[in-house]
Structures are given as structure tokens and as C-alpha cells.
Design a protein around this motif. Structure first.
Motif, PDB file in Angstrom:
ATOM      1  N   THR A 191       0.847  -1.184   0.000  1.00 20.20           N
ATOM      2  CA  THR A 191       0.000   0.000   0.000  1.00 20.20           C
ATOM      3  C   THR A 191       0.885   1.238   0.000  1.00 20.20           C
ATOM      4  OG1 THR A 191      -1.738  -1.158   1.217  1.00 20.20           O
ATOM      5  CG2 THR A 191      -1.788   1.249   1.303  1.00 20.20           C
ATOM      6  N   THR A 229      -3.081  11.019  -5.905  1.00 21.45           N
ATOM      7  CA  THR A 229      -3.776   9.779  -5.552  1.00 21.45           C
ATOM      8  C   THR A 229      -4.461   9.189  -6.774  1.00 21.45           C
ATOM      9  OG1 THR A 229      -4.138  10.531  -3.283  1.00 21.45           O
ATOM     10  CG2 THR A 229      -5.565   8.773  -4.095  1.00 21.45           C
ATOM     11  N   GLY A 230      -5.135  10.048  -7.538  1.00 26.67           N
ATOM     12  CA  GLY A 230      -5.818   9.579  -8.736  1.00 26.67           C
ATOM     13  C   GLY A 230      -4.863   8.981  -9.745  1.00 26.67           C
ATOM     14  N   HIS A 233      -3.734   5.588  -8.482  1.00 23.15           N
ATOM     15  CA  HIS A 233      -4.840   4.645  -8.650  1.00 23.15           C
ATOM     16  C   HIS A 233      -4.916   4.177 -10.098  1.00 23.15           C
ATOM     17  CE1 HIS A 233      -7.304   5.906  -4.859  1.00 23.15           C
ATOM     18  NE2 HIS A 233      -6.542   4.867  -4.624  1.00 23.15           N
ATOM     19  N   SER A 234      -4.693   5.106 -11.032  1.00 21.77           N
ATOM     20  CA  SER A 234      -4.775   4.749 -12.456  1.00 21.77           C
ATOM     21  C   SER A 234      -3.672   3.782 -12.851  1.00 21.77           C
ATOM     22  CB  SER A 234      -4.695   6.025 -13.313  1.00 21.77           C
ATOM     23  OG  SER A 234      -3.363   6.535 -13.359  1.00 21.77           O
ATOM     24  N   THR A 238      -2.732   0.711  -4.686  1.00 19.95           N
ATOM     25  CA  THR A 238      -3.633   0.980  -3.558  1.00 19.95           C
ATOM     26  C   THR A 238      -3.049   2.113  -2.739  1.00 19.95           C
ATOM     27  OG1 THR A 238      -4.293  -1.346  -3.454  1.00 19.95           O
ATOM     28  CG2 THR A 238      -4.724   0.016  -1.504  1.00 19.95           C
TER      29      THR A 238
END
Length: 240
Positions: A191, A229-230, A233-234, A238
Motif C-alpha cells: 500500500t 492519488t488519482g 490509482h490509475s 492501492t
């Protein structure tokens, strides 16, 4: 067995799951330009033994166990005192306490191996993704750190990579792309926890009469953190 320490927090809520007893050891060999605790760099004179730590924890044990917390050892850099940390974690686990190591990974591999044997969870602070920026921010190469991160990924089932988002430096498309590549190449994908850069530690630099290298760089905004963060994520990561 005794260790050199800087301070203790008995009700920590940001250094791992649950409520935690956080022992900050003294001494660090990185000297990051954005460090908010530069007063932990030098190894001080305060010492504490394994038995003293466990006795102190016992006073608050119900809070730690009922919240799913435990013991975190941070710094400074705890892996500069591997014998003490390994002995402390071994004793803590025997006493039924969850153990968490908060490290930069800048240490001899054998130091890391000795401590991971008795560690339930690792928070691994990666300072920058590119060699150039890592050297600028810490004054050191990060090949050893990345090798230790790879080893930690193999050994620890609970690994969180912490990454400070510094506007215009560590949050650029280049750096985030390299970060994603580092994480996805690990044997077991951890993570990622993004930590927005802040300037609250500047006062400590002034008190220590040290020049602060990032003067003028603002704290990271919520929007900048959301964008990073986006992106991660892409890339299939995590992110906390």
C-alpha cells in the motif's frame, strides 16, 4: 539491552493502526531537507532499556490492545540501532504486542534483516523516486534504499510505502511515474500512503540554526494530493 532515544508518544494515532506507543530513537544518517524533526538526527545521551519500554507500555496496554494498536519504533532512523530494536520487538511480540517499524531503509541490509524477523508491519519512507531528486533532497544515493525496499517486500506481509508530496518536486508527473514503476516492480505490491508536505517543522530548523533548503515551497493542497492519488490509482496502486 538499551537504546538511545529522543522522545516517546504514549497515545500515537498517525504511526500505524490503532492507538500506539511510539518510541522515537535518536540518530539519522540521511538528513532530509524536508525533515520536520531535525532534532532527532544526532544521537543524544538519553537511553532506555527494553524492560523500561515494556514497563511503560503496560501502563496503557488496554488502550493499545482494544484499538488494534501496539508498539511503533521510529526515529531518527531505528535501523541504526538494530540490536536494540530487534530485542525490543522480540520481547514485545512475546508480550502479545503488535510491532511496527518506521524506517527510511538507509542502513546495511543485515540491520534490516535482524529487525524484520520480529516485525509485524513496516512503514517504509521513500523520499524521492528519481536518483537526481533523491540526492538533492537527502544528499545520498537511493540504490541501497531501493534494494532494502525490495527485500522488505519479500519478507513483510504488511508493508506501507510512505511518500511525502512536495509541490513541484516529488509530485511531478516524472516523479510519480517513477514511483509507480518502483512500486509495481516489487515482489509483493504494498500500500502507498501519501503524506502532504507541510512547513510546520521550519521552526525547529531555525531553533537549531540550520538553513531550511525548501523555503518558499508551500504546503501541499488537498487538490494536489487528490491528483497524485488519482494518478497512482490509475496505475493500479492501492493508496491510503
Amino acid at each position: 539491552m538499551q537504546g538511545y532515544y529522543h522522545s516517546i508518544e504514549t497515545f500515537g494515532t498517525v504511526d500505524g493502526p490503532g492507538i500506539r506507543y511510539v518510541l522515537f530513537l535518536s540518530g539519522c544518517n540521511l538528513g532530509c531537507s524536508f525533515c520536520h524533526n531535525p532534532d532527532t538526527w544526532q544521537r543524544g545521551q538519553k537511553t532506555i532499556t527494553v524492560d523500561e519500554v515494556l514497563a511503560d507500555i503496560d501502563r496503557y496496554r488496554s488502550y493499545y490492545q482494544s484499538s488494534g494498536g501496539g508498539l511503533t519504533v521510529s526515529g531518527g532512523e531505528p535501523l541504526l540501532q538494530p540490536g536494540f530494536v530487534a530485542a525490543l520487538f522480540k520481547a514485545a511480540q512475546a508480550a502479545g504486542l503488535h510491532t511496527l517499524l518506521d524506517t527510511s531503509g538507509h542502513c546495511p541490509p543485515e540491520n534490516l534483516a535482524a529487525v524484520l524477523t520480529h516485525t509485524d508491519m513496516v512503514q517504509f519512507g521513500l523520499k524521492a523516486a528519481s536518483p537526481r531528486l533523491h540526492h538533492r533532497l537527502t544528499g545520498t544515493d537511493h540504490r541501497l534504499i531501493l534494494a532494502n525496499l525490495h527485500y522488505t517486500s519479500l519478507q513483510s506481509s504488511r508493508l506501507v510505502v510512505r511518500y511525502v508530496l512536495i509541490p513541484g518536486l516529488t509530485d511531478t508527473p516524472e516523479e510519480l511515474g517513477l514511483l509507480a514503476g518502483i512500486i509495481t516492480a516489487l515482489p509483493n505490491q504494498p500500500t502507498v500512503e501519501l503524506l502532504p508536505y507541510h512547513t510546520m517543522g521550519c521552526e525547529k530548523w531555525e531553533q537549531l540554526n540550520r538553513p531550511y533548503a525548501l523555503t518558499g515551497i508551500p504546503s501541499a493542497t488537498d487538490l494536489e494530493t487528490e491528483r497524485a492519488t488519482g494518478y497512482l490509482h490509475s496505475r493500479g496502486l492501492t493508496v491510503l
